[in-house]
Design a protein around this motif. Structure first.
Motif, PDB file in Angstrom:
ATOM      1  N   GLU A   1       7.526 -36.701  12.264  1.00 36.85           N
ATOM      2  CA  GLU A   1       8.239 -37.821  11.953  1.00 36.85           C
ATOM      3  C   GLU A   1       9.562 -36.968  11.316  1.00 36.85           C
ATOM      4  O   GLU A   1       9.513 -36.360  10.266  1.00 36.85           O
ATOM      5  CB  GLU A   1       7.867 -38.935  10.962  1.00 36.85           C
ATOM      6  CG  GLU A   1       6.682 -39.509  11.575  1.00 36.85           C
ATOM      7  CD  GLU A   1       5.745 -40.459  10.627  1.00 36.85           C
ATOM      8  OE1 GLU A   1       6.800 -40.433   9.415  1.00 36.85           O
ATOM      9  OE2 GLU A   1       4.928 -41.044  10.925  1.00 36.85           O
ATOM     10  N   PRO A   2      10.688 -36.951  12.018  1.00 34.98           N
ATOM     11  CA  PRO A   2      12.021 -36.316  11.377  1.00 34.98           C
ATOM     12  C   PRO A   2      12.384 -36.824  10.066  1.00 34.98           C
ATOM     13  O   PRO A   2      12.186 -37.762   9.810  1.00 34.98           O
ATOM     14  CB  PRO A   2      13.178 -36.602  12.580  1.00 34.98           C
ATOM     15  CG  PRO A   2      12.292 -36.852  13.714  1.00 34.98           C
ATOM     16  CD  PRO A   2      11.069 -37.814  13.222  1.00 34.98           C
ATOM     17  N   LYS A   3      12.474 -35.855   9.182  1.00 37.51           N
ATOM     18  CA  LYS A   3      13.012 -35.960   7.843  1.00 37.51           C
ATOM     19  C   LYS A   3      14.159 -35.197   7.258  1.00 37.51           C
ATOM     20  O   LYS A   3      14.336 -34.301   7.919  1.00 37.51           O
ATOM     21  CB  LYS A   3      11.840 -35.848   6.798  1.00 37.51           C
ATOM     22  CG  LYS A   3      10.753 -36.821   7.011  1.00 37.51           C
ATOM     23  CD  LYS A   3       9.879 -36.291   5.726  1.00 37.51           C
ATOM     24  CE  LYS A   3       8.573 -37.196   6.054  1.00 37.51           C
ATOM     25  NZ  LYS A   3       7.437 -37.065   5.010  1.00 37.51           N
ATOM     26  N   PRO A   4      15.157 -35.715   6.672  1.00 38.43           N
ATOM     27  CA  PRO A   4      16.275 -34.758   6.313  1.00 38.43           C
ATOM     28  C   PRO A   4      15.766 -33.389   5.691  1.00 38.43           C
ATOM     29  O   PRO A   4      14.907 -33.496   4.756  1.00 38.43           O
ATOM     30  CB  PRO A   4      17.032 -35.855   5.353  1.00 38.43           C
ATOM     31  CG  PRO A   4      16.745 -37.189   5.657  1.00 38.43           C
ATOM     32  CD  PRO A   4      15.307 -36.831   6.050  1.00 38.43           C
ATOM     33  N   LEU A   5      16.521 -32.517   6.172  1.00 38.79           N
ATOM     34  CA  LEU A   5      15.918 -31.154   5.443  1.00 38.79           C
ATOM     35  C   LEU A   5      16.490 -31.159   4.006  1.00 38.79           C
ATOM     36  O   LEU A   5      15.469 -30.439   3.230  1.00 38.79           O
ATOM     37  CB  LEU A   5      17.043 -29.817   6.100  1.00 38.79           C
ATOM     38  CG  LEU A   5      16.860 -28.593   5.494  1.00 38.79           C
ATOM     39  CD1 LEU A   5      15.408 -28.080   5.508  1.00 38.79           C
ATOM     40  CD2 LEU A   5      17.993 -27.828   6.080  1.00 38.79           C
ATOM     41  N   THR A   6      17.440 -31.816   3.441  1.00 40.04           N
ATOM     42  CA  THR A   6      18.049 -31.757   2.091  1.00 40.04           C
ATOM     43  C   THR A   6      16.864 -32.676   1.024  1.00 40.04           C
ATOM     44  O   THR A   6      16.773 -32.217  -0.124  1.00 40.04           O
ATOM     45  CB  THR A   6      19.208 -32.314   1.767  1.00 40.04           C
ATOM     46  OG1 THR A   6      19.320 -33.669   2.366  1.00 40.04           O
ATOM     47  CG2 THR A   6      20.358 -31.515   2.488  1.00 40.04           C
ATOM     48  N   THR A   7      16.044 -33.467   1.572  1.00 36.33           N
ATOM     49  CA  THR A   7      15.048 -34.081   0.975  1.00 36.33           C
ATOM     50  C   THR A   7      13.572 -33.484   1.173  1.00 36.33           C
ATOM     51  O   THR A   7      12.778 -33.691   0.423  1.00 36.33           O
ATOM     52  CB  THR A   7      14.965 -35.496   1.588  1.00 36.33           C
ATOM     53  OG1 THR A   7      14.272 -35.498   2.939  1.00 36.33           O
ATOM     54  CG2 THR A   7      16.353 -36.378   1.406  1.00 36.33           C
ATOM     55  N   VAL A   8      13.550 -32.704   1.948  1.00 30.32           N
ATOM     56  CA  VAL A   8      12.136 -31.864   2.187  1.00 30.32           C
ATOM     57  C   VAL A   8      11.970 -30.561   1.436  1.00 30.32           C
ATOM     58  O   VAL A   8      11.161 -30.265   0.998  1.00 30.32           O
ATOM     59  CB  VAL A   8      12.057 -31.541   3.765  1.00 30.32           C
ATOM     60  CG1 VAL A   8      10.729 -30.769   4.133  1.00 30.32           C
ATOM     61  CG2 VAL A   8      11.748 -33.033   4.228  1.00 30.32           C
ATOM     62  N   LEU A   9      13.207 -29.662   1.548  1.00 24.57           N
ATOM     63  CA  LEU A   9      12.993 -28.403   0.929  1.00 24.57           C
ATOM     64  C   LEU A   9      14.332 -28.104   0.125  1.00 24.57           C
ATOM     65  O   LEU A   9      15.320 -28.821   0.191  1.00 24.57           O
ATOM     66  CB  LEU A   9      13.065 -27.382   2.154  1.00 24.57           C
ATOM     67  CG  LEU A   9      12.922 -25.875   1.783  1.00 24.57           C
ATOM     68  CD1 LEU A   9      11.370 -25.706   1.076  1.00 24.57           C
ATOM     69  CD2 LEU A   9      13.041 -24.840   3.122  1.00 24.57           C
ATOM     70  N   GLN A  10      14.175 -27.662  -1.039  1.00 22.51           N
ATOM     71  CA  GLN A  10      15.163 -27.164  -1.781  1.00 22.51           C
ATOM     72  C   GLN A  10      15.571 -25.551  -1.911  1.00 22.51           C
ATOM     73  O   GLN A  10      14.521 -24.845  -1.957  1.00 22.51           O
ATOM     74  CB  GLN A  10      14.756 -27.600  -3.433  1.00 22.51           C
ATOM     75  CG  GLN A  10      14.788 -29.222  -3.391  1.00 22.51           C
ATOM     76  CD  GLN A  10      16.175 -29.659  -3.206  1.00 22.51           C
ATOM     77  OE1 GLN A  10      16.988 -29.227  -3.566  1.00 22.51           O
ATOM     78  NE2 GLN A  10      15.988 -30.961  -2.736  1.00 22.51           N
ATOM     79  N   PRO A  11      16.679 -25.311  -1.822  1.00 16.72           N
ATOM     80  CA  PRO A  11      16.951 -23.832  -1.739  1.00 16.72           C
ATOM     81  C   PRO A  11      16.729 -23.260  -3.171  1.00 16.72           C
ATOM     82  O   PRO A  11      16.743 -23.951  -4.435  1.00 16.72           O
ATOM     83  CB  PRO A  11      18.499 -23.729  -1.638  1.00 16.72           C
ATOM     84  CG  PRO A  11      18.992 -25.130  -1.976  1.00 16.72           C
ATOM     85  CD  PRO A  11      17.842 -25.941  -1.639  1.00 16.72           C
ATOM     86  N   GLY A  12      16.253 -21.866  -3.316  1.00 14.22           N
ATOM     87  CA  GLY A  12      16.086 -21.148  -4.504  1.00 14.22           C
ATOM     88  C   GLY A  12      14.712 -21.339  -5.100  1.00 14.22           C
ATOM     89  O   GLY A  12      14.239 -20.808  -6.096  1.00 14.22           O
ATOM     90  N   ASN A  13      13.806 -22.307  -4.436  1.00 14.59           N
ATOM     91  CA  ASN A  13      12.565 -22.345  -4.761  1.00 14.59           C
ATOM     92  C   ASN A  13      11.799 -21.898  -3.801  1.00 14.59           C
ATOM     93  O   ASN A  13      11.893 -21.423  -2.607  1.00 14.59           O
ATOM     94  CB  ASN A  13      12.183 -24.089  -4.777  1.00 14.59           C
ATOM     95  CG  ASN A  13      12.918 -24.864  -5.969  1.00 14.59           C
ATOM     96  OD1 ASN A  13      13.129 -24.044  -7.129  1.00 14.59           O
ATOM     97  ND2 ASN A  13      13.140 -26.098  -5.676  1.00 14.59           N
TER      98      ASN A  13
END
Length: 287
Positions: A48-60
């Motif tokens: 189920e497609p999800k926005p990248l910005t809600t799934v993964l955070q940069p720097g983590n």
């Protein structure tokens, strides 16, 4: 002992022991196969497609729970930020993955030394057999859909050469491109520019689309099944040992019976004692 083992009843016993051992070996193989089977099925929610910005955070760190997730992102490619990764297969042929950097719109901006004004993510856009066929990424605002994958480990002591990378490694790519990046990459399945499909699948040229499905979970060793597998092997050997032990006992009983018969025969041939002769010192009795 061989003569004893060749008796009809012990030959039949051996056949039975071999059959039992074979069944035990099959059970051992079955248990061994179960010991390495994955116990967790592939999650269907990752499709189920999800926005990248809600799934993964940069720097983590890249959490394993988001691996294989289909994500969407909007951004633009930089044609100067593109490399080829060799040693990739497509229908049995070895070639290259085209990896381009996508500046993600609305992505959190990292701060600190070496941070770039935008946050990027590497995108595996397609496969080519010849490096000369690797065209530049499409321009304009791109609506990307693809599978989110964890960063690969770079190959140490390997010089991939200019315009290439040893692996789809975020640690390697951020040094080449000098950017801030998400801790993973996307294998593209769809790229839209102004509503038009500009992905490798739509181009129909030398660039072949990637078909990256959900990865199966890592197989876990079930030590209980592994113990049962070893146990069945022991049982198989024990069945043959029991047959051998019974044959050996029969052989010893035969030896004991033969010895008893010899002793009885020897006892029957022992002569009876005659009249006792008088001792020389004893006076003879005159009749």
């Amino acid at each position: 002992m061989l003569k004893t083992a060749l008796k009809p009843r012990w030959i039949a016993g051996l056949v039975f022991a071999i059959v039992v051992s074979g069944v035990f070996v099959l059970l051992s193989q079955w248990q061994f196969g179960r010991s390495s089977q994955p116990e967790v099925t592939v999650a269907t929610t990752t499709e189920e497609p999800k926005p990248l910005t809600t799934v993964l955070q940069p720097g983590n760190f890249f959490p394993g729970t988001v691996a294989d997730q289909i994500v969407t992102a909007t951004g633009s490619y930089d044609p100067q930020k593109q490399v080829l990764v060799p040693g990739r297969l497509n229908d049995g042929a070895t070639g290259y993955w085209i990896i381009s950097a996508l500046a993600v719109n609305d992505a959190p901006v990292l701060t600190g030394a070496g941070a770039s004004p935008q946050t990027w993510i590497p995108v595996a856009r397609g496969w080519v057999a010849d490096p000369a066929d690797a065209a530049a990424p499409p321009s304009g605002i791109i609506e990307l859909t693809g599978r989110l994958l964890p960063s690969e480990a770079p190959l140490t002591d390997t010089d991939a050469g200019p315009g290439r990378a040893s692996a789809v490694s975020v640690a390697e790519l951020i040094n080449v491109w000098e950017i801030s990046s998400y801790p993973g990459f996307v294998a593209a399945s769809s790229e839209l520019a102004g509503g038009s499909d500009v992905s490798a699948a739509a181009s129909g040229g030398a660039i072949k689309p990637l078909d990256v499905g959900p990865q199966p979970p890592a197989a876990k060793v079930n030590w209980l099944n592994l113990f049962y597998a070893a146990e069945w092997v022991v049982f198989a050997g024990f069945a043959l040992f029991i047959w051998w032990r019974l044959v050996k006992d029969d052989y010893r009983r035969g030896l004991e019976d033969a010895l008893d018969e010899e002793q009885e025969a020897a006892a029957q041939h022992v002569p009876e004692p005659g009249p006792k002769e008088p001792h020389p010192s004893e006076p003879k009795v005159q009749s």
